[in-house]
Design a protein around this motif. Structure first.
Motif, PDB file in Angstrom:
ATOM      1  N   GLY A 423       0.814  -1.211   0.000  1.00  0.00           N
ATOM      2  CA  GLY A 423       0.000   0.000   0.000  1.00  0.00           C
ATOM      3  C   GLY A 423       0.844   1.254   0.000  1.00  0.00           C
ATOM      4  N   ARG A 424       1.911   1.238   0.802  1.00  0.00           N
ATOM      5  CA  ARG A 424       2.809   2.401   0.851  1.00  0.00           C
ATOM      6  C   ARG A 424       3.541   2.594  -0.476  1.00  0.00           C
ATOM      7  NH1 ARG A 424       2.943   7.226   2.984  1.00  0.00           N
ATOM      8  NH2 ARG A 424       5.007   8.127   2.694  1.00  0.00           N
ATOM      9  N   LEU A 425       4.006   1.497  -1.069  1.00  0.00           N
ATOM     10  CA  LEU A 425       4.724   1.589  -2.336  1.00  0.00           C
ATOM     11  C   LEU A 425       3.843   2.182  -3.420  1.00  0.00           C
ATOM     12  CD1 LEU A 425       7.229   0.877  -4.070  1.00  0.00           C
ATOM     13  CD2 LEU A 425       6.154  -1.347  -4.489  1.00  0.00           C
ATOM     14  N   LEU A 426       2.609   1.714  -3.519  1.00  0.00           N
ATOM     15  CA  LEU A 426       1.710   2.216  -4.558  1.00  0.00           C
ATOM     16  C   LEU A 426       1.335   3.678  -4.312  1.00  0.00           C
ATOM     17  CD1 LEU A 426      -0.648  -0.880  -4.979  1.00  0.00           C
ATOM     18  CD2 LEU A 426       1.357  -0.256  -6.334  1.00  0.00           C
ATOM     19  N   LYS A 427       1.244   4.059  -3.051  1.00  0.00           N
ATOM     20  CA  LYS A 427       0.880   5.440  -2.735  1.00  0.00           C
ATOM     21  C   LYS A 427       1.969   6.417  -3.139  1.00  0.00           C
ATOM     22  CE  LYS A 427      -0.559   8.452   1.075  1.00  0.00           C
ATOM     23  NZ  LYS A 427      -0.884   8.520   2.521  1.00  0.00           N
ATOM     24  N   ILE A 428       3.223   6.106  -2.823  1.00  0.00           N
ATOM     25  CA  ILE A 428       4.306   7.061  -3.102  1.00  0.00           C
ATOM     26  C   ILE A 428       4.693   7.080  -4.576  1.00  0.00           C
ATOM     27  CG2 ILE A 428       5.234   6.934  -0.773  1.00  0.00           C
ATOM     28  CD1 ILE A 428       7.367   5.041  -1.797  1.00  0.00           C
ATOM     29  N   THR A 429       4.408   6.001  -5.302  1.00  0.00           N
ATOM     30  CA  THR A 429       4.763   5.969  -6.725  1.00  0.00           C
ATOM     31  C   THR A 429       3.582   6.325  -7.625  1.00  0.00           C
ATOM     32  OG1 THR A 429       4.282   3.591  -6.846  1.00  0.00           O
ATOM     33  CG2 THR A 429       6.557   4.250  -6.359  1.00  0.00           C
ATOM     34  N   GLY A 430       2.365   6.280  -7.076  1.00  0.00           N
ATOM     35  CA  GLY A 430       1.183   6.549  -7.888  1.00  0.00           C
ATOM     36  C   GLY A 430       0.828   5.425  -8.838  1.00  0.00           C
ATOM     37  N   GLU A 431       1.410   4.250  -8.621  1.00  0.00           N
ATOM     38  CA  GLU A 431       1.133   3.121  -9.496  1.00  0.00           C
ATOM     39  C   GLU A 431      -0.160   2.410  -9.086  1.00  0.00           C
ATOM     40  OE1 GLU A 431       2.980   2.335 -12.216  1.00  0.00           O
ATOM     41  OE2 GLU A 431       4.064   4.171 -11.739  1.00  0.00           O
ATOM     42  N   ARG A 432      -0.697   1.616  -9.991  1.00  0.00           N
ATOM     43  CA  ARG A 432      -1.879   0.801  -9.710  1.00  0.00           C
ATOM     44  C   ARG A 432      -1.616  -0.638 -10.145  1.00  0.00           C
ATOM     45  NH1 ARG A 432      -5.802   1.057 -12.572  1.00  0.00           N
ATOM     46  NH2 ARG A 432      -7.426   0.373 -11.132  1.00  0.00           N
ATOM     47  N   ILE A 433      -2.140  -1.572  -9.355  1.00  0.00           N
ATOM     48  CA  ILE A 433      -2.057  -2.974  -9.717  1.00  0.00           C
ATOM     49  C   ILE A 433      -3.469  -3.462 -10.017  1.00  0.00           C
ATOM     50  CG2 ILE A 433      -1.437  -5.303  -8.970  1.00  0.00           C
ATOM     51  CD1 ILE A 433       0.635  -4.113  -7.175  1.00  0.00           C
ATOM     52  N   PRO A 434      -3.801  -3.730 -11.272  1.00  0.00           N
ATOM     53  CA  PRO A 434      -5.147  -4.227 -11.570  1.00  0.00           C
ATOM     54  C   PRO A 434      -5.390  -5.559 -10.863  1.00  0.00           C
ATOM     55  CG  PRO A 434      -3.965  -3.595 -13.571  1.00  0.00           C
ATOM     56  CD  PRO A 434      -2.963  -3.591 -12.472  1.00  0.00           C
ATOM     57  N   PRO A 435      -6.483  -5.685 -10.086  1.00  0.00           N
ATOM     58  CA  PRO A 435      -6.747  -6.951  -9.374  1.00  0.00           C
ATOM     59  C   PRO A 435      -6.821  -8.150 -10.311  1.00  0.00           C
ATOM     60  CG  PRO A 435      -8.225  -5.201  -8.636  1.00  0.00           C
ATOM     61  CD  PRO A 435      -7.507  -4.672  -9.832  1.00  0.00           C
ATOM     62  N   ARG A 436      -7.137  -7.904 -11.578  1.00  0.00           N
ATOM     63  CA  ARG A 436      -7.279  -8.999 -12.543  1.00  0.00           C
ATOM     64  C   ARG A 436      -6.013  -9.845 -12.631  1.00  0.00           C
ATOM     65  NH1 ARG A 436      -5.328  -9.233 -17.542  1.00  0.00           N
ATOM     66  NH2 ARG A 436      -6.271 -10.707 -19.038  1.00  0.00           N
ATOM     67  N   VAL A 437      -4.848  -9.204 -12.619  1.00  0.00           N
ATOM     68  CA  VAL A 437      -3.600  -9.932 -12.847  1.00  0.00           C
ATOM     69  C   VAL A 437      -3.303 -10.922 -11.714  1.00  0.00           C
ATOM     70  CG1 VAL A 437      -1.107  -9.714 -13.167  1.00  0.00           C
ATOM     71  CG2 VAL A 437      -2.659  -8.115 -14.301  1.00  0.00           C
ATOM     72  N   PRO A 438      -3.221 -10.494 -10.433  1.00  0.00           N
ATOM     73  CA  PRO A 438      -2.950 -11.481  -9.383  1.00  0.00           C
ATOM     74  C   PRO A 438      -4.058 -12.511  -9.215  1.00  0.00           C
ATOM     75  CG  PRO A 438      -3.408  -9.316  -8.424  1.00  0.00           C
ATOM     76  CD  PRO A 438      -3.270  -9.123  -9.887  1.00  0.00           C
ATOM     77  N   VAL A 439      -5.322 -12.107  -9.369  1.00  0.00           N
ATOM     78  CA  VAL A 439      -6.435 -13.047  -9.184  1.00  0.00           C
ATOM     79  C   VAL A 439      -6.397 -14.140 -10.241  1.00  0.00           C
ATOM     80  CG1 VAL A 439      -8.948 -13.296  -9.289  1.00  0.00           C
ATOM     81  CG2 VAL A 439      -7.942 -11.425  -7.978  1.00  0.00           C
ATOM     82  N   LEU A 440      -6.237 -13.765 -11.496  1.00  0.00           N
ATOM     83  CA  LEU A 440      -6.195 -14.764 -12.562  1.00  0.00           C
ATOM     84  C   LEU A 440      -4.943 -15.635 -12.480  1.00  0.00           C
ATOM     85  CD1 LEU A 440      -7.520 -12.787 -15.679  1.00  0.00           C
ATOM     86  CD2 LEU A 440      -8.733 -14.440 -14.254  1.00  0.00           C
ATOM     87  N   THR A 441      -3.818 -15.042 -12.075  1.00  0.00           N
ATOM     88  CA  THR A 441      -2.589 -15.828 -11.940  1.00  0.00           C
ATOM     89  C   THR A 441      -2.741 -16.905 -10.873  1.00  0.00           C
ATOM     90  OG1 THR A 441      -1.241 -13.929 -12.620  1.00  0.00           O
ATOM     91  CG2 THR A 441      -0.121 -15.695 -11.453  1.00  0.00           C
ATOM     92  N   LEU A 442      -3.278 -16.538  -9.715  1.00  0.00           N
ATOM     93  CA  LEU A 442      -3.448 -17.509  -8.633  1.00  0.00           C
ATOM     94  C   LEU A 442      -4.518 -18.545  -8.979  1.00  0.00           C
ATOM     95  CD1 LEU A 442      -3.181 -15.143  -5.530  1.00  0.00           C
ATOM     96  CD2 LEU A 442      -1.438 -16.641  -6.493  1.00  0.00           C
ATOM     97  N   THR A 443      -5.568 -18.114  -9.666  1.00  0.00           N
ATOM     98  CA  THR A 443      -6.596 -19.065 -10.096  1.00  0.00           C
ATOM     99  C   THR A 443      -6.017 -20.094 -11.059  1.00  0.00           C
ATOM    100  OG1 THR A 443      -8.306 -17.357  -9.860  1.00  0.00           O
ATOM    101  CG2 THR A 443      -8.860 -19.288 -11.180  1.00  0.00           C
ATOM    102  N   ALA A 444      -5.202 -19.632 -11.995  1.00  0.00           N
ATOM    103  CA  ALA A 444      -4.549 -20.550 -12.931  1.00  0.00           C
ATOM    104  C   ALA A 444      -3.637 -21.528 -12.199  1.00  0.00           C
ATOM    105  CB  ALA A 444      -3.748 -19.753 -13.966  1.00  0.00           C
ATOM    106  N   ALA A 445      -2.942 -21.048 -11.166  1.00  0.00           N
ATOM    107  CA  ALA A 445      -2.046 -21.917 -10.399  1.00  0.00           C
ATOM    108  C   ALA A 445      -2.831 -22.994  -9.658  1.00  0.00           C
ATOM    109  CB  ALA A 445      -1.230 -21.081  -9.417  1.00  0.00           C
ATOM    110  N   VAL A 446      -3.964 -22.613  -9.053  1.00  0.00           N
ATOM    111  CA  VAL A 446      -4.799 -23.591  -8.335  1.00  0.00           C
ATOM    112  C   VAL A 446      -5.309 -24.660  -9.295  1.00  0.00           C
ATOM    113  CG1 VAL A 446      -6.961 -23.897  -7.063  1.00  0.00           C
ATOM    114  CG2 VAL A 446      -5.451 -21.982  -6.510  1.00  0.00           C
ATOM    115  N   PHE A 447      -5.762 -24.247 -10.474  1.00  0.00           N
ATOM    116  CA  PHE A 447      -6.260 -25.223 -11.455  1.00  0.00           C
ATOM    117  C   PHE A 447      -5.128 -26.140 -11.914  1.00  0.00           C
ATOM    118  CE2 PHE A 447      -7.281 -26.576 -15.795  1.00  0.00           C
ATOM    119  CZ  PHE A 447      -8.541 -27.140 -15.581  1.00  0.00           C
ATOM    120  N   ALA A 448      -3.943 -25.576 -12.149  1.00  0.00           N
ATOM    121  CA  ALA A 448      -2.802 -26.395 -12.577  1.00  0.00           C
ATOM    122  C   ALA A 448      -2.411 -27.397 -11.493  1.00  0.00           C
ATOM    123  CB  ALA A 448      -1.619 -25.500 -12.932  1.00  0.00           C
ATOM    124  N   LEU A 449      -2.478 -26.989 -10.229  1.00  0.00           N
ATOM    125  CA  LEU A 449      -2.198 -27.916  -9.121  1.00  0.00           C
ATOM    126  C   LEU A 449      -3.229 -29.049  -9.086  1.00  0.00           C
ATOM    127  CD1 LEU A 449      -1.232 -25.488  -6.200  1.00  0.00           C
ATOM    128  CD2 LEU A 449       0.256 -27.141  -7.329  1.00  0.00           C
TER     129      LEU A 449
END
Length: 494
Positions: A423-449
């Motif tokens: 949260g601090r890193l994103l605040k000071i840099t003004g960057e955004r992390i779209p929730p789509r990327v981590p959610v889909l990545t972890l979902t793909a990992a669970v299915f692969a497992l």
């Protein structure tokens, strides 16, 4: 000044070195576990916890401060002032490390009997105190070479140190220590100290050979203290609380009826499971070691676009890498621990903690970027808060739930720490992390497992997991053809 490497090739070199050193360390841990058993490993972990606390107190944040200040001055095109920065860091290190070393040497009997619970460890603690100033000065010189982007030089010296330490330690264990846990601790400390002496000697000689001209005398005390004091407070408090936690765990585990040997259980988790869990992080350490000075240089030069690029790329790499490693550790936990330690219990614990690999690896990269952007004070607050919570949770949960309570406390506190840091890193840099990327990545990992879990052979499971995960990441557009082109361009220096 020798030619400097771009950050990608510097990171690649550090990655290879860190992987080699981590492999050597893990192999040595397996050798020790077969030689002195789980209880001996538990005792060694307690000794190293006290030694780690002493090292962090003696270092007092100076390695990171040296790295940061060196990179900052080079980013401002002021190489002459680096001489005064390095002089101030050396003086600070000598004062802090000598004071801490004297305290450890004098109070070693008290620490051994009351903290560790084994008078046989007095000599190990005093050996550590004798080498403490050398360790801290070596940290200063390593910080300078990293900040100056002298990565090739530093990598070669670190490999030589590891080889020296391993040879000395194995020789002492074979010819003198035998299967005695107390002597084994002394052998480990002495071998490590001799390797550090070699490192310090090499780095000092290489620095003197540079023959850089100093600028006019500059006051560096204020800059140094503004940088190093928050780091020292954070490191000292975090390590002190962690040491208290490590010393407390066996005693509180003894109150839980389901554990036959609390020291052996502690040694299994901290001395067997954690080295395997964090072994793949060696790949990321090359990146994190360079992010601090690189971001400091970019911040000093006002290069916001470069900062944004590094933040986005680094977090994405950590997410994907942590997902792959966590999945592989989960699938192969039992096989790995049987092969290395002949322990089914270690395999069970490794499978639990492997579920947290994504978060732990991303947190490693995030913490480095926060420090590189001058946010040390916030890092202090986050670490103090979560480490204090960890001690409180362990005190309550261990007598009731045993190792399950340890895992629950680890999970909750690390989630909180990562959430605050990102949260601090994103605040000071003004960057955004779209929730789509981590959610889909972890979902793909669970299915692969899930898919790979139908296969029994370890190699088939591993191949199926990697194949399914890669295909899903491309189908979900987490990975793309542009990523392959980017990687190819880096490798081909385009």
């Amino acid at each position: 000044m020798p030619r400097k490497l771009p950050i990608f090739y510097s990171a690649l070199m550090l990655t290879g070195v860190n992987l080699l050193l981590r492999l050597a360390g893990t192999t040595f841990q397996v050798y020790l576990s077969s030689r002195i058993g789980a209880e001996g490993i538990g005792l060694l972990q307690l000794v190293m916890s006290v030694g780690s606390m002493a090292l962090v107190a003696g270092m007092a944040g100076i390695r990171t401060a040296t790295m940061y200040l060196t990179a900052e001055d080079l980013g401002r095109k002021k190489p002459g002032s680096v001489v005064w920065v390095l002089s101030g860091c050396v003086a600070y290190s000598v004062l802090c490390s000598s004071a801490v070393a004297a305290g450890i040497y004098v109070y070693a009997p008290v620490l051994a009997s009351r903290w560790i619970g084994s008078p046989d460890t007095v000599d190990s603690l005093r050996l550590f105190a004798a080498f403490l100033p050398v360790n801290c000065l070596a940290g200063v010189m390593a910080g300078y070479f990293t900040g100056a982007n002298r990565i090739g030089t530093l990598a070669a010296v670190e490999v030589a140190e590891q080889i020296c330490s391993m040879i000395c330690t194995v020789s002492l264990l074979t010819l003198w220590a035998g299967h005695d846990a107390g002597r084994s601790c002394q052998a480990v400390v002495l071998g490590s100290g001799l390797g550090t002496c070699l490192t310090l000697s090499c780095l000092v000689i290489l620095r003197l050979l540079e023959r850089n001209k100093a600028s006019r005398p500059l006051p560096v005390a204020r800059r140094l203290l503004q940088t190093v004091v928050p780091l020292a407070l954070a490191d000292d408090l975090r390590t002190g609380i962690t040491t208290l936690e490590n010393l407390m765990v066996p005693k509180r585990l003894a109150l839980y009826g389901g554990v036959l040997s609390p020291l052996a259980a502690f040694g299994t988790v901290c001395g067997m499971v954690f080295p395997i869990l964090m072994f793949p992080v060696a790949i990321l350490y090359g990146l994190t070691e360079l992010l601090i000075p690189e971001l400091a240089r970019c911040r000093a030069a006002g290069s916001g676009q470069r900062v944004s690029h590094l933040v986005q790329k680094s977090l994405r790499v950590a997410l994907l890498y942590g997902t792959v490693c966590g999945g592989l550790l989960f699938l192969n936990a039992d096989a790995l621990c049987r092969a290395l330690y002949k322990s089914d219990e270690a395999g069970t614990y490794l499978r639990w903690f492997s579920l947290l690999a994504v978060m732990l690896y991303c947190d490693t990269v995030t913490d480095a970027m926060i420090k590189g952007l001058g946010q040390q004070k916030h890092s202090v607050c986050y670490n103090i808060l979560t480490n204090t919570m960890d001690v409180a949770f362990l005190y309550i949960l261990l007598p009731r739930y045993g190792i399950r309570g340890y895992f629950a406390s680890f999970l909750v506190t690390h989630v909180i720490n990562f959430r605050l840091s990102i949260g601090r890193l994103l605040k000071i840099t003004g960057e955004r992390i779209p929730p789509r990327v981590p959610v889909l990545t972890l979902t793909a990992a669970v299915f692969a497992l899930w898919v790979s879990g139908f296969l029994s052979a370890p190699l088939l499971r591993t191949g199926a997991f990697l194949t399914v995960l890669t295909c899903l990441l491309f189908l979900l557009k987490i990975l793309s053809r542009e990523d392959l082109i980017w990687l190819k361009g880096l490798i081909c220096k385009k």
